[in-house]
Design a protein around this motif. Structure first.
Motif, short mmCIF file in Angstrom:
data_model
loop_
_atom_site.label_atom_id
_atom_site.label_comp_id
_atom_site.label_asym_id
_atom_site.label_seq_id
_atom_site.Cartn_x
_atom_site.Cartn_y
_atom_site.Cartn_z
N UNK A 16 -12.37 2.57 -5.35
CA UNK A 16 -11.09 3.00 -4.40
C UNK A 16 -11.19 3.94 -3.50
N UNK A 17 -10.51 4.09 -2.34
CA UNK A 17 -10.34 5.12 -1.44
C UNK A 17 -9.01 5.80 -1.41
N UNK A 18 -9.14 6.89 -1.55
CA UNK A 18 -7.72 7.69 -1.43
C UNK A 18 -7.81 8.95 -0.44
N UNK A 19 -6.41 9.43 -0.16
CA UNK A 19 -6.37 10.71 0.79
C UNK A 19 -5.40 11.44 0.56
N UNK A 20 -5.33 12.63 0.75
CA UNK A 20 -4.40 13.69 0.45
C UNK A 20 -4.37 14.48 1.75
N UNK A 26 -2.80 9.65 -2.22
CA UNK A 26 -1.90 8.13 -2.22
C UNK A 26 -3.36 7.10 -2.07
N UNK A 27 -3.38 6.11 -2.56
CA UNK A 27 -4.10 5.15 -2.41
C UNK A 27 -4.30 4.53 -0.93
N UNK A 28 -5.69 4.67 -0.30
CA UNK A 28 -5.81 3.81 0.87
C UNK A 28 -6.29 2.40 0.60
N UNK A 29 -7.16 1.95 -0.19
CA UNK A 29 -7.56 0.78 -0.46
C UNK A 29 -8.50 0.60 -1.76
N UNK A 30 -8.79 -0.61 -2.25
CA UNK A 30 -9.50 -0.62 -3.44
C UNK A 30 -10.06 -2.17 -3.14
N UNK A 31 -11.50 -1.99 -3.50
CA UNK A 31 -12.44 -3.24 -3.40
C UNK A 31 -12.95 -3.56 -4.70
N UNK A 32 -13.12 -4.78 -5.25
CA UNK A 32 -13.84 -5.25 -6.33
C UNK A 32 -15.11 -5.64 -5.71
N UNK A 33 -16.25 -4.97 -6.21
CA UNK A 33 -17.42 -5.19 -5.69
C UNK A 33 -18.12 -6.50 -6.08
N UNK A 34 -17.56 -7.19 -7.22
CA UNK A 34 -18.20 -8.45 -7.61
C UNK A 34 -17.76 -9.69 -7.08
N UNK A 81 -6.23 13.70 6.87
CA UNK A 81 -6.40 14.01 5.41
C UNK A 81 -7.72 14.30 5.02
N UNK A 82 -7.76 14.44 3.62
CA UNK A 82 -8.97 14.49 2.93
C UNK A 82 -9.07 13.36 2.19
N UNK A 83 -10.31 12.69 2.19
CA UNK A 83 -10.30 11.25 1.82
C UNK A 83 -11.41 11.36 0.56
#
Length: 124
Positions: free
Chosen positions: A35-39, A46-54, A92-94
């Motif tokens: 996941x990537x988040x930022x504040x 808050x969530x920016x995005x999520x990726x399932x690597x499989x 933001x800070x990522x």
């Protein structure tokens, strides 16, 4: 011990692009959800995005959909966040996140491991 280290942040003008990287030690991103988040200052993370690597399974926050892309390099054990058409509100800070335990992905409590973050500043 798991360590996540983000890099690639910086200052750009609105409309510009940045690519953030996250490298892991003590942890393998392959076949895992990342996941990537930022504040932003004064705001919750808050969530920016999520990726399932499989598999090809990626979700993005509505605010970044169509502009941000998560990718991976299994050989380097790295994940990336390509950010295009940046806006001042993206400042933001990522953080990258790993060790997903299930549930709603954009809930920070669902992730066990975090990097220290990399700052992104977008000027108008």
């Amino acid at each position: 011990q798991v360590h996540l280290v983000e890099s690639g942040g910086g200052s750009v003008q609105a409309g510009g692009s940045l690519r953030l990287s996250c490298v892991a030690s003590g942890y393998t991103f392959s076949n895992k959800r990342v996941g990537w988040f930022r504040q932003a200052p004064g705001k919750e993370r808050e969530g920016v995005g999520t990726h399932y690597t499989g598999a090809v399974h990626t979700e993005y926050a509505d605010s970044v959909k169509g502009r941000f892309t998560i990718s991976q390099d299994n050989a380097k054990n790295m994940i990336y966040l390509q950010m295009n058409s940046l806006k001042p509100e993206d400042t933001a800070m990522y953080y990258c996140a790993a060790g997903y335990v299930g549930g709603v992905w954009n809930n920070t409590y669902r992730w066990s491991y975090w990097g220290a973050g990399t700052q992104v500043t977008v000027s108008s």
